[in-house]
Scaffold this active site. Structure first.
Site, PDB file in Angstrom:
ATOM      1  N   SER A 174      11.582 -13.155 -19.140  1.00 20.37           N
ATOM      2  CA  SER A 174      10.612 -13.248 -18.052  1.00 20.37           C
ATOM      3  C   SER A 174      11.220 -12.530 -16.851  1.00 20.37           C
ATOM      4  O   SER A 174      12.343 -12.845 -16.443  1.00 20.37           O
ATOM      5  CB  SER A 174      10.328 -14.706 -17.707  1.00 20.37           C
ATOM      6  OG  SER A 174       9.441 -14.761 -16.608  1.00 20.37           O
ATOM      7  N   TYR A 182       2.384 -11.680 -20.753  1.00 21.59           N
ATOM      8  CA  TYR A 182       1.704 -12.508 -19.754  1.00 21.59           C
ATOM      9  C   TYR A 182       2.260 -12.263 -18.361  1.00 21.59           C
ATOM     10  O   TYR A 182       3.342 -11.691 -18.196  1.00 21.59           O
ATOM     11  CB  TYR A 182       1.810 -14.003 -20.106  1.00 21.59           C
ATOM     12  CG  TYR A 182       3.214 -14.568 -19.980  1.00 21.59           C
ATOM     13  CD1 TYR A 182       3.670 -15.053 -18.759  1.00 21.59           C
ATOM     14  CD2 TYR A 182       4.074 -14.598 -21.073  1.00 21.59           C
ATOM     15  CE1 TYR A 182       4.957 -15.550 -18.636  1.00 21.59           C
ATOM     16  CE2 TYR A 182       5.361 -15.092 -20.955  1.00 21.59           C
ATOM     17  CZ  TYR A 182       5.793 -15.559 -19.735  1.00 21.59           C
ATOM     18  OH  TYR A 182       7.070 -16.048 -19.587  1.00 21.59           O
ATOM     19  N   CYS A 195       7.405 -13.455 -13.717  1.00 22.38           N
ATOM     20  CA  CYS A 195       7.118 -14.663 -12.941  1.00 22.38           C
ATOM     21  C   CYS A 195       7.496 -14.515 -11.483  1.00 22.38           C
ATOM     22  O   CYS A 195       7.468 -15.475 -10.725  1.00 22.38           O
ATOM     23  CB  CYS A 195       7.804 -15.879 -13.557  1.00 22.38           C
ATOM     24  SG  CYS A 195       9.601 -15.744 -13.572  1.00 22.38           S
ATOM     25  N   MET A 251      -8.667  11.915  14.005  1.00 21.67           N
ATOM     26  CA  MET A 251      -9.001  13.222  14.558  1.00 21.67           C
ATOM     27  C   MET A 251     -10.085  13.070  15.615  1.00 21.67           C
ATOM     28  O   MET A 251     -10.495  11.967  15.922  1.00 21.67           O
ATOM     29  CB  MET A 251      -9.409  14.147  13.428  1.00 21.67           C
ATOM     30  CG  MET A 251      -8.235  14.516  12.545  1.00 21.67           C
ATOM     31  SD  MET A 251      -8.717  15.577  11.217  1.00 21.67           S
ATOM     32  CE  MET A 251      -9.670  14.489  10.216  1.00 21.67           C
ATOM     33  N   GLY A 271     -10.304   7.441  12.817  1.00 19.56           N
ATOM     34  CA  GLY A 271      -9.839   7.515  14.207  1.00 19.56           C
ATOM     35  C   GLY A 271      -8.694   8.488  14.458  1.00 19.56           C
ATOM     36  O   GLY A 271      -8.163   8.558  15.554  1.00 19.56           O
ATOM     37  N   ARG A 321     -17.972  16.633  14.708  1.00 16.65           N
ATOM     38  CA  ARG A 321     -17.025  15.623  14.205  1.00 16.65           C
ATOM     39  C   ARG A 321     -16.147  16.189  13.097  1.00 16.65           C
ATOM     40  O   ARG A 321     -16.595  17.022  12.311  1.00 16.65           O
ATOM     41  CB  ARG A 321     -17.768  14.435  13.580  1.00 16.65           C
ATOM     42  CG  ARG A 321     -18.622  13.664  14.520  1.00 16.65           C
ATOM     43  CD  ARG A 321     -19.353  12.590  13.691  1.00 16.65           C
ATOM     44  NE  ARG A 321     -20.622  12.250  14.295  1.00 16.65           N
ATOM     45  CZ  ARG A 321     -20.827  11.168  15.044  1.00 16.65           C
ATOM     46  NH1 ARG A 321     -19.874  10.321  15.246  1.00 16.65           N
ATOM     47  NH2 ARG A 321     -22.000  10.935  15.571  1.00 16.65           N
ATOM     48  N   ARG A 332     -23.267   3.522   3.376  1.00 14.91           N
ATOM     49  CA  ARG A 332     -22.075   3.450   2.502  1.00 14.91           C
ATOM     50  C   ARG A 332     -22.098   2.108   1.783  1.00 14.91           C
ATOM     51  O   ARG A 332     -22.877   1.211   2.167  1.00 14.91           O
ATOM     52  CB  ARG A 332     -20.795   3.603   3.321  1.00 14.91           C
ATOM     53  CG  ARG A 332     -20.735   2.590   4.413  1.00 14.91           C
ATOM     54  CD  ARG A 332     -19.640   2.845   5.397  1.00 14.91           C
ATOM     55  NE  ARG A 332     -19.901   1.927   6.491  1.00 14.91           N
ATOM     56  CZ  ARG A 332     -19.274   1.886   7.630  1.00 14.91           C
ATOM     57  NH1 ARG A 332     -18.305   2.720   7.863  1.00 14.91           N
ATOM     58  NH2 ARG A 332     -19.578   1.014   8.558  1.00 14.91           N
ATOM     59  N   LYS A 355     -17.262  12.985   4.830  1.00 12.34           N
ATOM     60  CA  LYS A 355     -18.465  12.807   5.646  1.00 12.34           C
ATOM     61  C   LYS A 355     -19.498  13.885   5.325  1.00 12.34           C
ATOM     62  O   LYS A 355     -20.679  13.585   5.137  1.00 12.34           O
ATOM     63  CB  LYS A 355     -18.078  12.872   7.126  1.00 12.34           C
ATOM     64  CG  LYS A 355     -19.204  12.469   8.035  1.00 12.34           C
ATOM     65  CD  LYS A 355     -18.770  12.434   9.491  1.00 12.34           C
ATOM     66  CE  LYS A 355     -17.877  11.262   9.795  1.00 12.34           C
ATOM     67  NZ  LYS A 355     -16.867  11.542  10.785  1.00 12.34           N
ATOM     68  N   HIS A 415       1.168 -11.820  14.156  1.00 10.74           N
ATOM     69  CA  HIS A 415       1.896 -13.050  13.846  1.00 10.74           C
ATOM     70  C   HIS A 415       0.950 -14.116  13.298  1.00 10.74           C
ATOM     71  O   HIS A 415       1.194 -14.723  12.249  1.00 10.74           O
ATOM     72  CB  HIS A 415       2.600 -13.534  15.116  1.00 10.74           C
ATOM     73  CG  HIS A 415       3.331 -14.828  14.942  1.00 10.74           C
ATOM     74  ND1 HIS A 415       2.772 -16.034  15.293  1.00 10.74           N
ATOM     75  CD2 HIS A 415       4.545 -15.109  14.421  1.00 10.74           C
ATOM     76  CE1 HIS A 415       3.621 -16.995  15.020  1.00 10.74           C
ATOM     77  NE2 HIS A 415       4.711 -16.462  14.489  1.00 10.74           N
TER      78      HIS A 415
HETATM   79  C1  PEP Z   1      12.346 -14.134  -9.156  1.00 10.86           C
HETATM   80  O1  PEP Z   1      13.480 -13.864  -8.773  1.00 10.86           O
HETATM   81  O2  PEP Z   1      11.450 -13.300  -9.269  1.00 10.86           O
HETATM   82  C2  PEP Z   1      11.989 -15.523  -9.472  1.00 10.86           C
HETATM   83  C3  PEP Z   1      10.816 -15.813  -9.961  1.00 10.86           C
HETATM   84  O3  PEP Z   1      12.910 -16.470  -9.167  1.00 10.86           O
HETATM   85  P1  PEP Z   1      13.133 -17.048  -7.707  1.00 10.86           P
HETATM   86  O4  PEP Z   1      12.042 -16.537  -6.846  1.00 10.86           O
HETATM   87  O5  PEP Z   1      13.113 -18.535  -7.852  1.00 10.86           O
HETATM   88  O6  PEP Z   1      14.473 -16.512  -7.372  1.00 10.86           O
END
Ligand code: PEP
Ligand code: MG
Length: 911
Positions: A792, A879, A859, A122, A120, A111, A355, A42, A475
């Site tokens: 992967s 990838y 993945c 201090m 929030g 401040r 800001r 600040k 939730h």
């Molecule tokens: C993983 O385990 O990251 C995955 C892609 O396989 P699954 O989520 O289907 O177990």
């Protein structure tokens, strides 16, 4: 974040030379915007704004070194006191006022302000300098005795609580009692006389608890307030916040003492907030609102409705032009869209804060493009002006704000993006009833104070959810994000009375069936029925931004998609292949499940093969659709992964069904089949199915399953290739831990490929690889790579098995872990770089030792999360693969990661 410590000796030896107090005002500051270590965020901002020529209320910053001294010695040196007094004298001279004295008393705010923002955590004290005398002067000057008395009682309350450590409840009790006595409903219903009585009562509270009087000497007030702010660095809230956010306890806070300015001193005073561009759309227009003769609090309390900022031009043209000129300069100075707060006191404009303005994804893209066009920033900088997650805005519907008058009723948290227009319902049951089914569908918006798991059925059918309580992790927020459904949470201005079935806001009452529109991207709740506009992944501005970022990107981006519809969607968002096709999702289909069950229930290999034979054409048809959609891009297909019992009914349900039949129709022919099914379910029951008979273990124990799947893949591939579509199937074996598992399954796949190619007299190029989802697989990756042609990383399972956290049950532990700072982030959402990430890095290196050209991807869920994508770039993966709706995000995150490296810009994400 920095974790420097400050040895005592350094403090000692530098003491006499230390500049503790930095002045700002009169167009010049002692410090500057870079001095966050000393002045805190600040203080550095105030110095920078002053140096930039902005009319900032003057003041001074007592630097963090004084706080560190205070922590070590329990007090500050005389040198600090001296420097503070001379800064105060300078301030008084500049303002032509005296602290808490005379007909025009100087009042100041005190401040905290640490290097890293700790919102929030201090303490702050406002109106310091007021006492029994100066309160009268303020009343005369403002011509508003009520305001003066209210400011004074607030000072005593804040000072009492923060400095003298008197529980807030002691003051609240007095205040509430007075309200009752005067039959006041709101705080604002108490008049000046009543507030003066409150002040007298407050003074008694101070005397009783602190055993001293409220200090009337403004200088004494200042010294005590300063020390209290230093102490507040060590309060429990602040310590907790630092622990969670990894902020060093030794940094300390600065203290900013600044002249107070008031917007309610008459008709030539006012207050307002604004943006240099429209934060919802990005359009370059002066945007904001103000109120004359008002304090910011009046706006917050909803007592008066602010006016659009353009009106200021009529009310005070000179101030308006000055504000326009300043804010234009601000943008040039900070080279980004700004939000700002201002106050006009007696016709003089003061800038209180500026800001970088928060904005929607669409606004972020538009502002970036405009600023490049205006020559304010380069294209490379433009790429970083958009948070990758913000691109989600283009993939969800939005409100057509031109379709009807937009009357914003309230603004809550933008908990789950998108738009929803519907009729209000107040209970989940009502939602189900009114939403109807099939053609009879009505759009309903479920309005609740907050939602609980009992509301799920209503949340499922509603088009949007609005709650008046709860935060971004409430939730309602969490569940709707999971459902991809629009939600505005915690709209505090709305009162929901579920019993009376009413929602009250801004003096209006809304009942069942009234129409409202929600904007989950900005958190706005809008009256009436707006139209919506569809998602627009082909938006020209988005394409422009992507055309700047894409040349930097090195990581490929694929999608996790199991059915042709998702594959087509993913292609539209720019996916360059499928990184994970979970074939089990195909087996859950209505047509396939009976054959799947028959296969599982089969006693002999012959029966099993017969059932699999019936599955084969169905599975082949699925693959044909996916290959066609991916038109030349690689498709990674995983062989069956989940435990077999997942395809059978639940044990408890079966037991109930059997018991009911036995009691009611003991001769039912169904009973025999059900008992057989139950027996098989019991045989397949596992204590820990996540670590059980799943992944490659299934294919190894039932090789005919892998065989059937491989056949479906290669027959589909050959058929599609014959249509002239290029196909690149990559068959992926899940959950391997050893070379032999891999070799076992690879042999099946290669054998079937050979058979199919011979039968069809045609071949397609293909690979067989594996998922790395177990720590052991990462450790022996060099071995596994002898058989696996690609890796992967299944980081969902790898996170589960590395931490030993069950991915389905972790939420029992996680909230506490996050609150305690034991974990900084959910490791199932953001890749844990230090642990799981190291396994990923090591396995990649080891795999490539064996097979230098090994193609490696990820993945798990992390593949679409920006910080994880950055990590994948840094360790040289080929990838990332993520759900179709995260493909755009992953593309931008991957481009930013590469651009950060290439341009050596500071764009790195937190770990
Ligand atoms: C993983 O385990 O990251 C995955 C892609 O396989 P699954 O989520 O289907 O177990
Ligand atoms: Mg897995």
């Amino acid at each position: 974040m920095a974790t420097t410590t400050f040895p005592e000796t350094e403090v000692e030896s530098n003491q006499s030379a230390t500049k503790y107090v930095y002045f700002f005002g009169g167009g010049k500051a002692d410090g500057n915007g870079k001095m966050k270590d000393e002045l805190g965020g600040k203080g550095a901002g105030l110095a920078e704004m002053t140096n930039a020529g902005l009319p900032v209320p003057p003041g001074f910053t007592i630097q963090t070194e004084a706080c560190r001294e205070y922590m070590k010695k329990g007090g500050v040196s005389a040198e600090v006191d001296q420097q503070m007094e001379s800064a105060l004298a300078r301030l008084e001279q500049l303002q032509g006022q005296k602290l808490g004295k005379g007909e025009n008393p100087l009042l100041v705010s005190v401040r905290s302000g640490a290097k890293f923002s700790m919102p929030g955590m201090m303490d702050t004290i406002l109106n310091l300098g007021l006492n029994d005398e100066s309160v009268g002067a303020l009343a005369r000057r403002s011509n508003n005795p009520r305001f003066a008395a209210d400011s004074y009682r607030r000072l005593i309350q804040m000072f009492g609580n923060v400095v003298l450590e008197i529980p807030k409840a002691a003051f609240d009790e007095v205040f509430e009692h007075k309200k009752k006595q005067k039959k006041a409903r709101l705080d604002t219903d108490l008049d000046a006389k009543a507030l003066k009585e409150v002040i007298e009562e407050y003074k008694k509270v101070v005397k009783k608890h602190a055993k001293r009087d409220f200090p009337q000497d403004p200088h004494e007030q200042l010294v005590m307030a300063r020390d209290a702010v230093f102490r507040s660095w060590l309060n429990e809230r602040a310590k907790h916040y630092r622990r969670i956010n990894n902020i060093d306890d030794m940094l300390g806070t600065a203290v900013n003492v600044q002249a107070m300015v008031f917007g309610n001193l008459g008709d030539t005073s006012g207050t307002g907030v604004g943006f240099t561009r429209n934060p919802a759309t990005g359009v370059k227009e002066f945007y904001g609102e103000f109120l004359m003769n008002a304090q910011g609090e009046d706006v917050v309390a909803g007592i008066r409705t602010p006016v659009p900022i353009l009106e200021l031009q009529k009310v005070m043209p000179d101030v308006y032009h000055q504000l326009r000129e300043i804010t234009t300069r601000l943008e040039k100075h900070y080279r980004d869209m700004q939000d700002f707060e201002f106050t006009i006191q007696d016709g003089k404009l003061y800038m209180l804060q500026t800001r970088n303005g928060k904005r929607t994804g669409r606004a972020a893209v538009r502002v970036a493009i405009q600023m490049v066009d205006e020559g304010l920033i380069t294209k490379e900088e433009g790429i970083f002006r958009v948070e990758p997650n913000q691109l989600y805005d283009y993939l969800v519907p939005r409100l057509d704000e031109k379709s009807a008058k937009v009357e914003v009723l309230a603004t809550g948290l933008p908990a789950s993006p998108g738009a929803a227009v519907g009729q209000i319902v107040f209970t989940a049951d009502e939602a189900v009833e009114k939403a109807g089914h099939g053609a009879k569908k009505n759009p309903v918006i479920l309005v609740r104070a907050e939602t609980t798991p009992e509301d799920i059925h209503g949340m499922e059918v509603a088009v949007g959810i609005l709650t008046s309580r709860g935060g971004m992790t409430s939730h309602a927020a969490v569940v709707t994000r999971g459902m991809g459904k629009c939600c505005v949470a915690g709209a505090g201005d709305i009162q929901v009375d579920e019993k009376k079935r009413e929602m009250r806001v801004k003096g209006q009452v809304f009942k069942d069936d009234d129409w409202i529109s929600l904007d989950g991207t900005t958190g706005r709740v809008i009256k009436g029925r707006l139209k919506t506009l569809d998602a627009s992944p082909d938006d020209p501005e988005l394409q422009t931004l992507m055309s700047w970022s894409e040349p930097f990107r090195k990581l490929g981006v694929r999608a996790n998609a199991d059915i042709p519809r998702d594959a087509i969607q993913a292609r539209a968002f720019g996916a360059e292949g499928i990184g994970l096709c979970r074939t089990e999702h195909m087996f859950f289909g209505e047509k396939k499940l009976p054959h799947m069950r028959a296969m599982i229930l089969a006693k002999t290999e012959k029966d099993r093969r017969a059932a699999l034979k019936r599955l084969l054409p169905l599975q082949r048809a699925d693959f044909i659709g996916v290959f066609r959609a991916m038109d030349g891009f690689p498709v990674t297909i995983r062989t069956l992964d989940p435990p077999l019992h997942e395809f059978l009914p639940r044990r408890e349900d079966l037991m109930v069904e059997i018991a009911v039949l036995e009691a009611t129709k003991p001769k039912s022919p169904k009973l025999g089949g059900l008992r057989k099914l139950l027996q098989r379910v019991e045989e397949l029951h596992e204590f820990n199915p996540m670590l059980g008979h799943r992944g490659c273990r299934l294919g190894i124990t039932y090789p005919e399953i892998t065989e059937m799947q491989a056949r479906a893949i290669f027959e589909a591939a050959v058929a599609v290739a014959k249509e002239g579509v290029k196909v690149h199937p990559e068959v992926m074996i899940p959950l391997t831990a050893t070379l032999k598992e891999m070799a076992n399954q690879a042999a099946v796949v290669h054998r079937v490929a050979k058979e199919v190619f011979e039968e069809k007299e045609s071949t397609v190029p293909y690979l067989v690889g594996t998922m790395i989802e177990l720590p052991r697989a990462a450790l022996v990756a060099d071995e596994i790579a002898k058989e696996a042609q690609f890796f992967s990383f299944g980081t969902n399972d790898l996170t589960q098995t590395t931490f030993g956290f069950s991915r389905d049950d972790v939420n029992k532990v996680l909230p506490t872990y996050l609150a305690e700072g034991i974990l900084k982030q959910d490791p199932f959402a953001v890749l844990d770089r230090e642990g799981v990430g190291q396994l990923v890095k090591m396995a990649t290196e080891r795999g490539r030792k064996t097979r230098p050209q090994l193609k490696v991807g990820i993945c798990g869920e992390h593949g679409g999360e920006p910080s994880s994508v950055e990590f994948c770039h840094q360790i040289g993966l080929n990838y990332v693969s993520c759900s179709p709706f995260r493909v755009l995000t992953a593309r931008l995150a991957a481009a930013q990661a590469a651009a950060t490296e290439k341009l050596k810009v500071e764009g790195g994400r937190t770990k």
